[in-house]
Design a protein around this motif. Structure first.
Motif, short mmCIF file in Angstrom:
data_model
loop_
_atom_site.label_atom_id
_atom_site.label_comp_id
_atom_site.label_asym_id
_atom_site.label_seq_id
_atom_site.Cartn_x
_atom_site.Cartn_y
_atom_site.Cartn_z
N ALA A 195 41.19 26.88 33.67
CA ALA A 195 42.32 27.23 34.53
C ALA A 195 42.88 28.62 34.24
O ALA A 195 43.11 29.42 35.15
N GLU A 196 43.09 28.96 32.96
CA GLU A 196 43.69 30.25 32.63
C GLU A 196 42.76 31.39 33.02
O GLU A 196 43.21 32.40 33.59
N ARG A 197 41.46 31.25 32.70
CA ARG A 197 40.50 32.30 33.08
C ARG A 197 40.41 32.40 34.60
O ARG A 197 40.20 33.48 35.15
N LEU A 198 40.53 31.26 35.28
CA LEU A 198 40.42 31.25 36.74
C LEU A 198 41.53 32.07 37.38
O LEU A 198 41.30 32.81 38.34
N ARG A 199 42.73 31.98 36.81
CA ARG A 199 43.84 32.78 37.36
C ARG A 199 43.56 34.28 37.18
O ARG A 199 43.82 35.08 38.08
N ILE A 200 43.03 34.64 36.01
CA ILE A 200 42.71 36.06 35.76
C ILE A 200 41.58 36.51 36.67
O ILE A 200 41.57 37.63 37.18
N PHE A 201 40.59 35.62 36.90
CA PHE A 201 39.48 35.94 37.80
C PHE A 201 40.00 36.26 39.20
O PHE A 201 39.61 37.26 39.81
N CYS A 202 40.89 35.40 39.70
CA CYS A 202 41.42 35.62 41.05
C CYS A 202 42.20 36.92 41.14
O CYS A 202 42.14 37.64 42.14
N ARG A 203 42.90 37.26 40.07
CA ARG A 203 43.71 38.49 40.10
C ARG A 203 42.86 39.74 39.88
O ARG A 203 42.94 40.70 40.66
N ASP A 204 42.00 39.72 38.83
CA ASP A 204 41.30 40.94 38.43
C ASP A 204 39.94 41.10 39.10
O ASP A 204 39.64 42.14 39.68
N PHE A 205 39.10 40.06 39.00
CA PHE A 205 37.75 40.19 39.55
C PHE A 205 37.80 40.28 41.07
O PHE A 205 37.23 41.20 41.67
N LEU A 206 38.50 39.34 41.70
CA LEU A 206 38.60 39.40 43.15
C LEU A 206 39.41 40.60 43.61
O LEU A 206 39.18 41.14 44.70
N GLY A 207 40.34 41.04 42.78
CA GLY A 207 41.08 42.26 43.10
C GLY A 207 40.17 43.47 43.13
O GLY A 207 40.31 44.35 44.00
N CYS A 208 39.22 43.52 42.21
CA CYS A 208 38.22 44.59 42.20
C CYS A 208 37.37 44.55 43.47
O CYS A 208 37.12 45.58 44.10
N VAL A 209 36.95 43.34 43.86
CA VAL A 209 36.17 43.18 45.09
C VAL A 209 36.98 43.63 46.30
O VAL A 209 36.48 44.34 47.18
N ALA A 210 38.25 43.24 46.34
CA ALA A 210 39.11 43.58 47.49
C ALA A 210 39.25 45.08 47.66
O ALA A 210 39.29 45.59 48.79
N GLY A 211 39.31 45.81 46.54
CA GLY A 211 39.43 47.26 46.63
C GLY A 211 38.24 47.89 47.33
O GLY A 211 38.41 48.84 48.12
N VAL A 212 37.05 47.37 47.06
CA VAL A 212 35.86 47.91 47.72
C VAL A 212 35.83 47.49 49.19
O VAL A 212 35.50 48.28 50.08
N VAL A 213 36.19 46.23 49.46
CA VAL A 213 36.20 45.74 50.85
C VAL A 213 37.14 46.58 51.71
O VAL A 213 36.80 46.96 52.84
N ASP A 214 38.31 46.91 51.18
CA ASP A 214 39.30 47.67 51.96
C ASP A 214 38.77 49.03 52.40
O ASP A 214 39.12 49.52 53.48
N SER A 215 37.92 49.64 51.57
CA SER A 215 37.41 50.98 51.91
C SER A 215 36.29 50.94 52.95
O SER A 215 35.83 52.00 53.38
N PHE A 216 35.87 49.73 53.34
CA PHE A 216 34.78 49.61 54.32
C PHE A 216 35.20 48.84 55.57
O PHE A 216 34.33 48.39 56.32
N ARG A 217 36.50 48.68 55.80
CA ARG A 217 36.96 47.86 56.92
C ARG A 217 36.40 48.32 58.27
O ARG A 217 36.09 47.51 59.14
#
Length: 696
Positions: free
Chosen positions: A539-561
């Motif tokens: 659970a604790e790692r999952l929260r960090i994954f959603c914030r940091d790992f998916l946040g990293c993915v979101a940054g790349v997605v935003d630049s290709f909208r």
């Protein structure tokens, strides 16, 4: 006796054993017999030339039922169960008795004997048959019999199916490591070696180097291990962007090869076996060549002379055998390092004669020679004159050149009209390779042909090296268009030309294929990504994954909208449809770099956490989702794109042949597609060639 056939139709007798009750202990045997019935049927079909296909086609000999029994639909299983039940009930109904068997050892089981028989003639196994054999047995079977798995993996490696090898070896090793109380076995070392070799062959060098380190304490692969280590360093040097970095890699490769060469040469001197000589001169010529690339000219020449002497001794030890093209190629490379052009040319010519039209190994030989010439100051034009490769000619499309292909050319012929059949049939026997492309599935094209034209088509198919794009056209389904098929065909010709460093003649431009600048193309690019290791997060790692790992993915997605048609996520999964092929490729590589460039272990994540990214392209159905109100896509191609991602190594981008061909057809810059082998996609989706995507 009266002829009953003229008075009444035959009817089968009632099943007099239908009421026979089977004892409960036969339930398992019934299911196993049903599986054996299916296996016998599958072996017979494969022997007759049938192969897996998503739909049954009598003419193409494809059927969706060429899968393991466990993967059959229940309706198909019931057919096989009916045969098994009828057999058992008949035995009991005739008065025989069936008693529970005494458990037999695995060594005496028919299951092992059946696998042994198939592996005895492994050289005749096709990709589909080898993959069917692997999937027909549960993981427990292969874990209990690693020697059989190793034999199958070695066959797959020799046949050039690296992704299949990787799946077999990595899954078996992971299962052994996770099983409590299972110690090391003699097959672990060779299996891990094949796992690393498969990673090297698909271009996953970083992962290969990591796995190679695990071989340090395993025996049985010493010589091969050193050769593999040298090969990885060599490829890293060729990929290096800075001369100093490349030189360091070449120096490391030379040192590794030379150490192994000295040991192998000593072994040959002691034992005198021809196979020991082959190992020694292979390692020695690589040490000499990499020394030259690293700038150690004099050391390289000393090694080259030693290798020539070793080649002479090896040839003497195998007196009476036919000439070995690889021994001649080794001589050619040694003479080239000594700048003896006359002797090098003669040796390379002898090697080419021995390969007899095997263009891919001949081209590999040529590339090595040209690389050495560039790095040692030898005239490249002279090296080119030693290798006579065929021309590549594209025919059958609008815009082709007037000149017909020269005899001995590699021909790519686009067939969309029955009037082209005579010309194609004329070219087939004159071509070194004849590749046939069509605008629609062959069975539909055949429906419009007369009997004579059908015979002409059969003659063309019998002489063709490959029939291009049938799986891809079926995956596109009703959405396929002439623009897609022509661009795909153009790209396939460019893929083959790239493999052999040839300039294609008669190649139409993208515009001649229907790709008009500024106009939307009738296909989309698809990307699937998934984070390996996600399911093990607490659970604790999952929260960090959603914030940091998916946040990293979101940054790349935003630049290709601006390039995207739809973006969907589900936990760690990402699916995107792109309006254009170049945008999808750039996004995939940037997403890989962004996520792989962070040390996630420092944030408490598993060591193997990373994205597997796959790319595909082709016609899809576009629609407005009535539930979400967003644009979306559907079709068989969407399903296929999702099947590529699970077989992709972590932190790498893999693409279908369709994506690779369309990218080349559209002249997408700055990207390289390295052939990663043919593999069976999960859930019985079929067999497709895949490509490792990297930047140039």
């Amino acid at each position: 006796m009266a002829d009953q056939s003229s008075t009444s139709p035959w009817a089968p007798a009632p099943d007099r054993n239908a009421s026979v009750k089977l004892p409960p202990f036969l339930a398992g045997l019934t299911e196993r017999l049903a599986g054996e019935v299916h296996e016998r049927w599958a072996r017979q079909r494969m022997a007759e030339g049938w192969r897996y296909g998503p739909v049954r086609d009598e003419k193409l000999k494809t059927t969706p039922n060429l899968v393991a029994y466990d993967n059959l639909p229940e309706a198909e299983k019931d057919v096989d169960r009916g045969t098994a039940l009828t057999t058992l009930r008949t035995i009991l109904g005739e008065g025989y008795t069936i008693v529970p068997a005494v458990p037999a050892s695995d060594a005496a089981s028919g299951e092992i004997q059946a696998v042994e028989m198939l592996l005895r003639d492994a050289g005749t196994l096709t990709f589909e048959a080898a993959d069917a054999l692997r999937r027909s047995k549960p993981a427990e079977f292969w874990a209990a019999h690693p020697a059989l798995l190793l034999r199958l993996a070695r066959h797959a490696s020799d046949a050039g199916w690296p992704l299949m090898v990787f799946d077999m070896a990595s899954q078996a090793l992971a299962r052994r490591e996770s099983s409590a109380g299972s110690g090391p076995c003699p097959e672990d070392g060779p299996l891990r070696y094949l796992e690393v070799l498969s990673l090297v062959e698909v271009g996953a060098l970083e992962r290969a180097a990591q796995e190679l380190a695990k071989l340090e304490n395993l025996g049985g692969v010493t010589g091969d291990l050193q050769g593999l280590r040298g090969r990885i360093a060599k490829m890293q040097g060729l990929r290096a962007t800075q001369p100093d970095e490349a030189r360091v890699c070449f120096e490391r490769s030379k040192t590794t090869y030379e150490k192994a060469y000295r040991a192998a040469r000593e072994n040959f001197s002691s034992c005198g076996k021809p196979e020991d000589a082959e190992t020694a001169y292979y390692l020695g010529i690589n040490a000499a060549t990499l020394g030259a690339w690293a700038g150690r000219t004099e050391e390289s020449k000393i090694l080259a002379r030693e290798v020539l002497d070793l080649c002479d001794r090896a040839e003497s030890s195998r007196a009476g055998s036919s000439a070995d093209p690889w021994l001649e190629a080794t001589r050619g490379e040694a003479h080239l390092l000594l700048h003896d052009g006359k002797s090098a040319g003669a040796a390379y010519s002898a090697a080419a004669h021995g390969l007899k039209g095997q263009w891919r190994p001949l081209q590999s030989m040529r590339r090595q020679a040209l690389e050495t010439a560039r790095r040692t100051g030898f005239p490249e034009a002279k090296v080119e004159s030693w290798f006579r490769l065929p021309g590549l000619h594209v025919a059958g499309l609008d815009g082709e050149g007037d000149a017909p292909p020269a005899d001995g050319s590699i021909v790519f012929f686009y067939l969309n009209d029955a009037r082209q059949l005579e010309r194609a049939a004329h070219l087939v026997p004159r071509a070194a390779e004849f590749h046939l492309g069509t605008e629609e599935p062959l069975d539909k094209f055949r429906e419009r042909l007369s009997a004579a034209q059908g015979e002409l088509l059969d003659k063309i198919l019998a002489g063709a090296a490959r029939v291009l794009g049938q799986n891809e056209i079926r995956a596109a389904g009703q959405e396929t268009t002439p623009v897609f098929t022509k661009l795909f065909f153009r790209g396939l010709a460019l893929l083959r030309a790239g493999e052999l460093d040839l300039v294609p003649h008669g190649l139409p431009s993208p515009a001649q294929c229907g790709a008009v600048p500024g106009q939307s193309l009738p296909f989309r690019a698809l990307l699937c990504a998934d984070a390996k290791g996600y399911s093990r997060l607490e659970a604790e790692r999952l929260r960090i994954f959603c914030r940091d790992f998916l946040g990293c993915v979101a940054g790349v997605v935003d630049s290709f909208r601006e390039h995207t048609l739809t973006v969907k996520t589900a936990g760690d999964g990402l699916f995107m449809a792109f309006r254009d092929v170049p945008g999808a490729i750039r996004f995939g590589l940037e997403l890989r770099d962004a996520t792989a460039g962070i040390d996630w272990t420092r944030r408490g994540f598993p060591e193997d956490l990373g994205l597997r990214i796959s790319l595909d392209a082709g016609p899809v159905m576009e629609f407005k989702d009535p539930v979400t109100g967003r644009d979306d896509v559907a079709g068989r191609l969407v399903n296929r794109a999702a099947r590529i991602e699970p077989v992709t190594p972590v932190n790498h981008v893999y693409a279908s042949r369709t994506m690779a061909a369309l990218a080349l057809a559209l002249d997408v810059p700055g990207v390289r597609f390295e052939y990663a082998g043919e593999t069976a996609l999960p859930k019985g989706f079929g067999t497709f060639p895949l490509y490792h995507v990297t930047r140039k």
